[in-house]
Design an enzyme around this catalytic site. Structure first.
Site, PDB file in Angstrom:
ATOM      1  N   ASP A 184       0.885  -1.164   0.000  1.00 27.98           N
ATOM      2  CA  ASP A 184       0.000   0.000   0.000  1.00 27.98           C
ATOM      3  C   ASP A 184       0.920   1.210   0.000  1.00 27.98           C
ATOM      4  O   ASP A 184       1.519   1.543   1.013  1.00 27.98           O
ATOM      5  CB  ASP A 184      -0.882  -0.054   1.261  1.00 27.98           C
TER       6      ASP A 184
ATOM      7  N   LYS B  73       2.847  11.294  -3.500  1.00 28.94           N
ATOM      8  CA  LYS B  73       1.793  10.620  -4.267  1.00 28.94           C
ATOM      9  C   LYS B  73       0.858  11.624  -4.952  1.00 28.94           C
ATOM     10  O   LYS B  73       0.293  11.341  -6.006  1.00 28.94           O
ATOM     11  CB  LYS B  73       1.005   9.716  -3.321  1.00 28.94           C
TER      12      LYS B  73
ATOM     13  N   GLU C 299      -7.267   0.483  -4.417  1.00 30.42           N
ATOM     14  CA  GLU C 299      -7.258   0.381  -2.955  1.00 30.42           C
ATOM     15  C   GLU C 299      -8.577  -0.168  -2.388  1.00 30.42           C
ATOM     16  O   GLU C 299      -8.545  -1.064  -1.548  1.00 30.42           O
ATOM     17  CB  GLU C 299      -6.912   1.752  -2.346  1.00 30.42           C
TER      18      GLU C 299
ATOM     19  N   ASP D   5     -12.555   5.581   3.282  1.00 36.27           N
ATOM     20  CA  ASP D   5     -11.105   5.653   3.505  1.00 36.27           C
ATOM     21  C   ASP D   5     -10.692   7.078   3.886  1.00 36.27           C
ATOM     22  O   ASP D   5     -10.570   7.953   3.036  1.00 36.27           O
ATOM     23  CB  ASP D   5     -10.402   5.202   2.208  1.00 36.27           C
TER      24      ASP D   5
END
Ligand code: AMP
Length: 626
Positions: free
Chosen positions: A8, A70, A171, A193
């Site tokens: 991850d 990211k 994800e 999330d």
């Protein structure tokens, strides 16, 4: 071959997991924690720090400490815009137009791929130390909304780190896998999330090993950091009230407040109140000042109520986009450290009327899912058959520009399907296999993936050769298309790697356009099919006349020839009505010719038949190459 891990690669934290003895296991970092901050830093001497050591020195070395990389993956500086101004290090435009980070200590620019690769390298090294063997393959997760460029950048980061990236998975799909939802019958699940800096809500359909993301929504600027900042602001305001000193001007003090704020927030997830004690936070006239305050959970919830309001918007958006009601959700999965806050759990419960599933650690659930996926690809995990579906239909172009589907949209992969095609003209020596992806009935409205030719077809009347076209998609989404002429065994094939690489917007657009144009498309398709049918009838009748010789009288032959001409002219430039009329007239005549011939044959024995026989299955024709 070494081990395959699941990773991850998060905005704030990253996690690596592996299958051991059939169970997914999270691997601790060399510093002993189960998550690794996604931070890379360089000391003045160029020494590289990754993870918690990089995070710890951020405050004293802000220019050389790269975090949240990211956010820049697969982006130009333009695309990230305001984002770069909020970052303590410099972000510039690199050689190929991509956003890059400038590192003064190295006097060098680093691409987001390179920075991500450094994080991946650390995870790889930690995993190797734990396992005592080489790790050279990985499954890496990305947000469901990541586009092709962002996915490719992630894949490249893996390759730079020396990892063969077996698969990039979403994800929320990984999170669902970790909960074992693949084993249940059809369910609609919501993955909520809330991480350190980003918030995503996804709605998935899960059943029999197939995962489909129905909708995703989010706020890329909402996460745990915002909750920390609310505490920082409150601490600074209280301190100013008590001591008359503004701590927000002091960079080192702010950093200490931020760390204390995060600690307090985490404590308030399990306690009703917490003590925040920061001795020597500042000095006034050489006299040290200490900060000592109590924060209750109630006060924290009051301070952050506007953030909780912001959480609701993407939630409702995702539900609406999935065309559902909140009560249609069967299961709720919490992902990200910030979902540990009781107020977040309470909100989710209120919004859905259901207790969220809490059986897996929210920080680790995505990496665990990635490890399970790695196990599936490595053959270690057997009971999960497949994890992906084709986002759009795949097929070939046939006579008249018609798109003939071989594999339907949402077919689970791996899959293999064949269809039989034929030629459209007499003595057609070759056919072109034009591979397309999309939902529209006409080839030109779909996305072309590639084409190849199959030649060496022996001379034969139209519609006699049989060409078997096989579409084969493997577990990695790689499509192989093969064509074989059944008479000679002549074969050609092509491999297409990009068939799964459409981004969400592109897939949605193509599906939407197909729905919008359905009526008009059907008319165009019917016309193309009518033309094909008319052409075929003209050729067939012509052949019958030739084969029958003097068994057909001259007047009939004359009339048939005229009607064949009329059909061909109508197909060339007539309206649909004209084609239909010419077709019907010729069909009637050709039936009556056939009846006469059969009647005569009844007296003389059956005529020899050539070409496709009743029972032969031919799906469509390939147009003649001009
Ligand atoms: P992630 O990006 O999923 O690693 O989430 C990191 C965020 O979760 C950070 O903002 C952490 O402060 C936050 N976090 C971790 N544990 C807790 C907790 N027990 N309560 C509240 N927030 C937490």
């Amino acid at each position: 071959m070494g081990k395959t891990v699941g990773i991850d690669l998060g905005t704030t934290n990253s996690v690596v997991a592996v299958m051991e003895g059939g169970e997914p296991v999270v691997i601790s970092t060399s510093e002993g924690s189960r998550t690794c901050p996604s931070v890379v830093a360089f000391k003045q001497n160029g020494e590289r720090l990754v993870g918690v050591t990089a995070k710890r020195q951020a405050v004293v070395n802000p220019d050389n400490t790269i975090y949240s990389i990211k956010r820049f993956m697969g982006h130009t500086l333009n695309e990230v815009g305001a984002e770069s101004s909020k970052i303590s290090y410099k972000v510039r435009t690199g050689k190929n137009g991509q956003a890059v980070a400038f590192v003064p200590a190295l006097d060098k620019e680093l691409t987001p791929e390179e920075v991500s690769a450094m994080i991946l390298q650390k995870l790889k090294a930690d995993a190797e130390a734990y396992l005592g063997e080489t790790v050279d393959q990985a499954v890496i997760t990305v947000p469901a909304y990541f586009n092709d460029a962002q996915r490719t950048a992630t894949k490249n980061a893996g390759e730079i780190a020396g990892l063969k990236v077996l698969r990039i998975i979403n994800e929320p799909t990984a999170a669902s896998l970790a909960y074992g939802l693949d084993k249940k019958a059809n369910e609609t699940i919501l993955v909520f999330d809330l991480g350190g800096g980003t918030f995503d809500v996804s709605v998935l359909d899960v059943g029999e090993g197939v995962f489909e993301v129905r909708s995703t929504a989010g706020d890329s600027h909402l996460g745990g950091d915002d909750f920390d900042n609310k505490i920082v602001d409150w601490l600074a305001a209280e301190f100013k009230k008590d001591q008359g000193v503004d701590l927000t001007k002091d960079r080192a003090a702010v950093q200490r407040l931020r760390e204390a704020g995060e600690r307090a927030k985490i404590e308030l997830s399990s306690q009703m109140s917490t003590q925040i004690n920061l001795p020597y936070i500042t000095a006034v006239d050489n006299e040290p000042k200490h900060l000592d305050l109590t924060l209750t959970r109630a006060k924290f919830e009051e301070l952050t109520s506007d953030l909780m309001e912001r959480v609701k918007k993407p939630f409702f958006q995702a539900i609406e986009d999935a065309k559902l009601k909140a009560t249609d959700i069967n299961e709720i999965i919490l992902v990200g450290g910030s979902t540990r806050m009781p107020q977040v759990q309470e909100l989710v419960k209120n919004l859905t009327g259901k207790e969220p599933n809490r059986s897996v650690n929210p920080d680790e659930v995505v990496a665990i899912g990635a490890a399970i996926q790695a196990g599936v690809l490595g053959g270690e995990v057997k009971n999960i058959v497949l994890l992906d579906v084709t986002p759009l239909s795949l097929g070939v172009e046939t006579q008249g520009g018609i798109f003939d589907k071989v594999i339907d949209r949402n077919t689970t992969i791996p899959t293999k399907k064949s269809r039989i095609y034929t030629t459209a003209a007499d003595n057609q020596p070759e056919v072109e296999i034009h591979i397309l992806q999309g939902e529209r009935p006409m080839a030109r409205d779909n996305k072309s993936l590639g084409r190849f030719h199959l030649g060496g077809i022996p001379p034969a009347p139209a519609r006699v050769p049989q060409i078997e076209v096989t579409f084969d998609i493997d577990a990695n989404g790689i499509l192989n298309v093969a064509a074989q002429e059944k008479g000679t065994g002549q074969k050609q094939a092509i491999t297409i790697t990009g068939s799964g690489n459409l981004n969400r917007d592109e897939i949605e657009r193509m599906v939407r356009e197909a729905e919008m144009n359905a009526d008009q498309d059907r008319q165009i398709q019917e016309l193309a099919e009518l033309k094909n049918k008319a052409d075929a009838l003209a050729s067939q009748t012509e052949k019958t006349l030739k084969d029958a010789g003097d068994k057909v009288d001259e007047a009939t032959r004359q009339s048939a020839t005229e009607k064949i001409e009329a059909v061909r002219k109508a197909v060339q430039n007539g309206t649909e009505v004209e084609i239909r009329e010419a077709f019907n007239a010729l069909e009637q005549l050709s039936h009556s010719i056939a009846e006469k011939l059969y009647a005569q044959a009844g007296e003389q024995g059956a005529p020899a038949q050539e070409g496709p026989q009743e029972g032969d299955v031919i799906d469509a024709e390939f147009k003649e190459e001009k």
